[in-house]
Design an enzyme around this catalytic site. Structure first.
Site, short mmCIF file in Angstrom:
data_model
loop_
_atom_site.label_atom_id
_atom_site.label_comp_id
_atom_site.label_asym_id
_atom_site.label_seq_id
_atom_site.Cartn_x
_atom_site.Cartn_y
_atom_site.Cartn_z
N ASP A 178 0.83 -1.21 0.00
CA ASP A 178 0.00 0.00 0.00
C ASP A 178 0.87 1.26 0.00
O ASP A 178 2.02 1.23 0.40
CB ASP A 178 -0.92 0.01 1.22
CG ASP A 178 -0.15 0.04 2.52
OD1 ASP A 178 0.89 -0.64 2.61
OD2 ASP A 178 -0.59 0.72 3.47
N GLU A 179 0.29 2.33 -0.44
CA GLU A 179 0.85 3.68 -0.31
C GLU A 179 2.29 3.78 -0.80
O GLU A 179 3.11 4.48 -0.21
CB GLU A 179 0.73 4.16 1.14
CG GLU A 179 -0.72 4.28 1.59
CD GLU A 179 -0.88 4.62 3.06
OE1 GLU A 179 -1.85 5.32 3.38
OE2 GLU A 179 -0.05 4.18 3.87
N ALA A 180 2.60 3.08 -1.89
CA ALA A 180 3.93 3.16 -2.50
C ALA A 180 3.96 4.34 -3.48
O ALA A 180 4.16 4.19 -4.68
CB ALA A 180 4.28 1.85 -3.20
#
Length: 529
Positions: free
Chosen positions: A336-338
């Site tokens: 997530d949230e890369a």
């Protein structure tokens, strides 16, 4: 603050609602006209999660000094150990001896394995209470354990008394019923997490997801990359000392959870949320320069260097050691949230990371952003979106589900336990909105994501992120009582769900939580006794 360490005998006792135990909150405005106080509910009406079927009838069983727990030698050592654990849980403050003896004939509490038992599935059970004893029947040891947890809610907490007569037949709706604790933002010890395992298992939650790594800290020793723990473990949000678990400590927790039929799912978040790793090893950075350790709460700024082959040696080493330590089927690889990883690089990285998981004999779980890449065959997506998540992002999850990928539901505006109850809540965040107890409970996982059929829903999970959570008191206050709603949503059949009934059964858990010294939120709208 209450002491953190508690002995197993003290922590696990604690059947339920005896007259000697009282809840400290007044009913006040929590009660509605016509509400019965929790003590007025019949014992089978208090059970949580709600069972598939409960029928009161006939005289009950006199639970007292002469009660024994009976297991059959033919059932094996695992059932014998179950009997010992149940005895310890039921003894509590009463001092009853509750010896565990061989053979299921005679009166007492009888544990029976029956592979042909109908209507209970792999984790369900039948509980029958009559004057000559209480019989717990299940196809599997896990089912017997869950039967024992139901019995704990029927046995008088203060000692000898009558277990009501009747029959409970029960089985879970979803296979995966999980809770997550983030020990990366703030570090917590194995003993503290064991306490949560006990709290969860008594309500039939069967999975503990451990968020072990993030920008702020790396919490598990890795032999092949020792600075991950030695350096990366030495920080946390706010600049505290951090900490990490040794491999033996991790094994100890996994074994402890396994004895309570709770599977551990470890998470190593990648390719983002990795500043602790980047700070530990300069070679993982594209420019070869290690950043300082991070103690803030912003997200999305770090990334492994996707172009370097050394990155994949790191991934293989870390996940390989973790797979050896973890008997369960799943490894969680985050995803997530890369935000600083270009989309093409993200997809390429996740291809290789998923292949590593498969080579080590495990099944991938990743946050639902994996849907925007190429989920490997059998990979499980964990959805953490909310009401305002863009339709296109939800559509990717729907498409993955239709392609055969199971989905775990963790909607942030329903099941994120770090979201504030309301504006007065001191710990927690509110980026997904406030999540009062009624909102956390009042939704149907089987019909939550349009286009995702119930058959594609593996289950539900309630994460607790710890940016603002540094103490046991705050941890429990944010988790309880909302995690009990998670337990019911995962276990109980759809027809048993309903806020008006649930809030009364939830209130009946108040004395149980008080007896276990749980620092829980006395939510308005619940008629606490």
């Amino acid at each position: 603050m209450r002491v953190l360490r508690r002995t197993l005998g003290t922590l696990l006792v604690l059947g339920t609602f005896g007259a000697a135990v009282s809840c400290t909150a007044a009913r006040g405005d929590d009660a509605r006209p016509g509400d019965d106080p929790p003590a007025a509910l019949a014992p089978f009406e208090r059970l949580l999660p709600a069972p598939a079927s409960a029928r009161a009838g006939g005289p009950g069983y006199a639970f007292g000094a002469g009660t024994v727990i009976r297991t059959a030698t033919a059932s094996g050592e695992e059932v014998r150990q179950l009997g010992e654990l149940l005895a310890e849980q039921l003894r509590g403050p009463s001092g009853l001896p509750l010896p565990v003896v061989d053979g299921v004939g005679g009166d007492g509490i009888r544990l029976r394995l029956d592979e042909e038992a109908e209507g209970v599935g792999d984790e369900g059970y039948r509980l029958e209470s009559a004057p000559d004893g209480i019989t717990l029947t299940a196809r599997t040891p896990a089912g017997l354990f869950h039967a024992g947890q139901t019995l704990r809610q029927l046995v008088p907490v203060a000692g000898p008394g009558i277990v009501p007569g009747g029959t409970v037949e029960d089985r879970p709706r979803f296979a995966y019923r999980g809770a997550m604790i983030d020990i990366a933002r703030h570090f917590f010890t194995v003993e503290q997490v064991k306490r949560y395992v006990d709290q969860l298992a008594q309500y039939k939650v069967n999975t503990l997801h451990l968020h072990l790594t993030d920008d702020q800290g790396w919490r598990l020793a890795v032999d092949s990359w020792p600075r991950l723990a030695e350096h990366g473990g030495g920080s946390e949000v706010g600049g505290g000392p951090g900490g990490y678990w040794t491999k033996d400590e991790y094994r100890e927790l996994v074994a402890y959870a396994g004895e309570r039929y709770v599977d551990v799912v470890p998470e190593i978040d990648m390719p983002g949320h990795v500043n602790a790793a980047l700070s530990s090893y300069a070679e993982l950075n594209c420019d070869g320069k290690a950043p300082e350790r991070y103690t803030g709460i912003k997200v999305g700024f770090s990334s492994l260097c996707v172009a370097k082959e050394r990155t994949y040696e790191f991934v293989d080493d870390v996940l390989g050691e973790l797979a050896e330590l973890t008997p369960g089927r799943y490894l969680h690889i985050g995803g997530d949230e890369a935000h600083t990883t270009p989309a093409a690089d993200y997809a390429a990285f996740m291809d290789r990371a998923q292949a590593v998981v498969g080579r080590h004999g495990k099944t991938v779980i990743a946050w639902h952003q994996l849907a925007a890449a190429r989920p490997a065959g059998g990979a499980v997506l964990q959805y953490w979106g909310h009401d305002k998540t863009p339709a296109a992002e939800k559509a990717g999850v729907v498409a993955a589900a239709k392609a055969g990928h199971p989905v775990i539901l963790s909607p942030a505006d329903r099941l994120y336990l770090d979201m504030k109850y309301d504006a007065t809540t001191k710990p927690g965040l509110a980026w997904a909105g406030h999540v009062p107890v009624e909102r956390a409970y009042s939704w149907d996982p089987g019909a939550y994501l349009a286009g995702v059929p119930e058959s594609a829903v593996l289950g539900v999970e309630a994460p607790l992120w710890t940016e603002t959570i540094a103490t046991r008191a705050d941890w429990e206050y944010m988790a309880f009582p909302r995690v009990l709603g998670l337990a019911e949503l995962g276990w109980s059949q759809a027809g048993s769900l309903g806020w008006d009934d649930y809030r009364r059964r939830l209130a009946a858990q108040g004395p149980r939580l008080d007896a276990q010294e749980v620092n829980f939120h006395r939510a308005p709208g619940v008629p606490w006794s």
